[in-house]
Design an enzyme around this catalytic site. Structure first.
Site, short mmCIF file in Angstrom:
data_model
loop_
_atom_site.label_atom_id
_atom_site.label_comp_id
_atom_site.label_asym_id
_atom_site.label_seq_id
_atom_site.Cartn_x
_atom_site.Cartn_y
_atom_site.Cartn_z
N ASP A 17 0.88 -1.16 0.00
CA ASP A 17 0.00 0.00 0.00
C ASP A 17 0.93 1.23 0.00
OD1 ASP A 17 -2.32 1.64 0.48
OD2 ASP A 17 -1.66 1.78 2.56
N LEU A 18 0.39 2.39 -0.35
CA LEU A 18 1.25 3.58 -0.40
C LEU A 18 1.10 4.45 0.87
CD1 LEU A 18 3.08 5.58 -2.10
CD2 LEU A 18 0.94 6.66 -2.78
N ASP A 19 -0.10 5.09 0.98
CA ASP A 19 -0.32 6.07 2.05
C ASP A 19 -0.29 5.39 3.43
OD1 ASP A 19 -0.91 8.37 0.31
OD2 ASP A 19 -2.72 7.27 -0.24
N THR A 60 1.80 10.10 4.25
CA THR A 60 0.79 10.98 3.66
C THR A 60 -0.57 10.89 4.35
OG1 THR A 60 0.64 9.22 2.06
CG2 THR A 60 1.58 11.28 1.27
N LYS A 82 -9.18 5.37 5.92
CA LYS A 82 -7.89 4.90 5.40
C LYS A 82 -8.09 3.75 4.41
CE LYS A 82 -4.86 6.35 9.13
NZ LYS A 82 -4.03 5.93 10.27
N GLY A 83 -7.46 3.86 3.27
CA GLY A 83 -7.49 2.77 2.29
C GLY A 83 -8.64 2.85 1.31
N ILE A 84 -9.64 3.67 1.59
CA ILE A 84 -10.78 3.69 0.68
C ILE A 84 -10.71 4.90 -0.27
CG2 ILE A 84 -12.20 2.38 2.33
CD1 ILE A 84 -13.83 4.89 2.77
N ARG A 116 -11.42 8.20 -2.75
CA ARG A 116 -11.81 9.59 -2.46
C ARG A 116 -13.34 9.71 -2.42
NH1 ARG A 116 -9.27 13.48 -6.69
NH2 ARG A 116 -7.55 12.03 -6.32
N SER A 146 -2.59 0.53 -4.28
CA SER A 146 -3.10 1.72 -3.58
C SER A 146 -4.40 2.21 -4.20
CB SER A 146 -2.05 2.83 -3.70
OG SER A 146 -2.60 4.07 -3.30
N ALA A 147 -5.24 2.80 -3.34
CA ALA A 147 -6.50 3.40 -3.82
C ALA A 147 -6.28 4.80 -4.38
CB ALA A 147 -7.49 3.46 -2.67
N SER A 148 -5.09 5.34 -4.18
CA SER A 148 -4.86 6.75 -4.51
C SER A 148 -4.66 7.00 -6.00
CB SER A 148 -3.63 7.27 -3.76
OG SER A 148 -3.34 8.58 -4.20
N ASN A 159 -3.23 9.66 -6.84
CA ASN A 159 -1.99 10.47 -6.83
C ASN A 159 -0.74 9.61 -6.64
OD1 ASN A 159 -3.22 13.19 -6.92
ND2 ASN A 159 -4.14 12.55 -4.98
N LYS A 196 -11.00 -0.86 -1.47
CA LYS A 196 -10.74 -1.83 -0.40
C LYS A 196 -11.90 -1.67 0.60
CE LYS A 196 -5.81 -0.87 -0.88
NZ LYS A 196 -4.62 -0.20 -0.33
N GLU A 228 0.17 -3.34 4.65
CA GLU A 228 -0.98 -2.41 4.76
C GLU A 228 -1.04 -1.71 6.10
OE1 GLU A 228 -3.64 -0.94 3.84
OE2 GLU A 228 -3.90 -1.60 1.80
N ASP A 229 -1.54 -0.46 6.11
CA ASP A 229 -1.74 0.23 7.39
C ASP A 229 -3.23 0.39 7.73
OD1 ASP A 229 -2.31 2.16 5.36
OD2 ASP A 229 -2.09 3.75 6.85
C1 BG6 Z 1 -5.73 5.77 0.09
C2 BG6 Z 1 -5.75 6.59 1.36
O1 BG6 Z 1 -4.45 5.25 -0.10
O2 BG6 Z 1 -6.06 6.59 -1.03
C3 BG6 Z 1 -7.07 7.32 1.52
O3 BG6 Z 1 -5.54 5.73 2.47
C4 BG6 Z 1 -7.34 8.17 0.27
O4 BG6 Z 1 -7.02 8.13 2.66
C5 BG6 Z 1 -7.32 7.25 -0.96
O5 BG6 Z 1 -8.60 8.80 0.37
C6 BG6 Z 1 -7.57 8.02 -2.25
O6 BG6 Z 1 -6.50 8.89 -2.47
P1 BG6 Z 1 -6.47 10.07 -3.52
O7 BG6 Z 1 -5.03 10.53 -3.47
O8 BG6 Z 1 -6.85 9.49 -4.83
O9 BG6 Z 1 -7.43 11.10 -3.05
MG MG Z 2 -2.74 3.14 3.58
#
Ligand code: BG6
Ligand code: MG
Length: 217
Positions: free
Chosen positions: A7-9, A15, A43-45, A47, A112-114, A116, A143, A167-168
């Site tokens: 996982d990233l964040d 972050t 966390k993990g879900i 935006r 990662s769900a992000s 970014n 997730k 994972e965190d």
């Molecule tokens: C997850 C974070 O990795 O990514 C969440 O734990 C975050 O907190 C999700 O909302 C989505 O990230 P982003 O960067 O696309 O807004």
């Molecule tokens: Mg995380």
């Protein structure tokens, strides 16, 4: 040999605190005070799912256009917060584990769900450690749905039961378990009680355990 999926964040980089600040600010626009306990569930879900949960907790309705505005504002604030981020915010123990994977040719994916994720890995000079990246731009389900990790395994050409996930977030551990993967929780032991292994920090994982996790004899 096993593959590692990170996982990233909150696992590779610090972050999670910036996501919290940005969500808390968004909450104030509909008179909602996001607590740290509630934040754990974000966390993990994704935006969008995060905003929907906050609106549910606040017992507030909103149309699609209004939601789009808040989602854009949240991301703009988050991007501002991470603008100055540098390699000092890579979490302790991360570089040791990533160097181990490079040295031992352990296949590595991001999970990662992000949306970014690429930007952050690039900013921190970590892209070179990854054979594959699965991030929020590739996913339909948040997730605890296992999609993110199953796609990681598929892209690495390996079986789900040959993957170890770091994972965190409780949602992330649930996703990895649903994918039949070995789980390493990094952070609060109570939140991550379902994980196969739990550590305060990746720094606590020594080289013997890394070899065991990677199934290197
Ligand atoms: C997850 C974070 O990795 O990514 C969440 O734990 C975050 O907190 C999700 O909302 C989505 O990230 P982003 O960067 O696309 O807004
Ligand atoms: Mg995380």
């Amino acid at each position: 040999m096993k593959a590692f999926i990170f996982d990233l964040d909150g696992v590779l980089v610090d972050t999670a605190k910036y996501h919290y600040i940005a969500w808390k600010t968004i909450g104030t626009s509909f008179n909602f005070n996001l607590t740290e306990t509630q934040n754990e569930r974000l966390k993990g879900i994704s935006r969008t799912d995060s905003l929907d949960l906050m609106l549910e907790w606040a017992e507030t309705g909103m149309n699609l256009e209004e939601k789009k505005v808040l989602l854009r504002q949240k991301n703009e604030h988050y991007l501002e917060l991470i603008q100055e981020m540098d390699r000092t915010e890579i979490l302790p123990g991360v570089l040791t584990i990533l160097d181990f994977t490079k040295k031992n040719k352990v296949p590595v994916s991001l999970g990662s769900a992000s949306k970014n994720a690429q930007l952050i890995l690039k900013k921190l000079g970590l892209l070179c450690y990854f054979d594959n990246i699965v991030d929020g731009t590739h996913l339909t389900h948040s997730k605890p749905n296992p999609e993110v990790f199953l796609l990681g395994a598929k892209n690495l050409n390996t079986h789900a039961n040959q993957c170890v996930v770091f994972e965190d977030a409780a949602a992330g551990i649930a996703a990895a378990k649903a994918a039949q993967m070995v789980t390493v929780g990094v952070g609060d032991a109570k939140e991550l009680a379902a994980a196969d292994y739990i550590f305060d920090s990746l720094e606590s994982i020594d080289s013997n355990l890394l070899q065991t996790l990677a199934a290197i004899s």
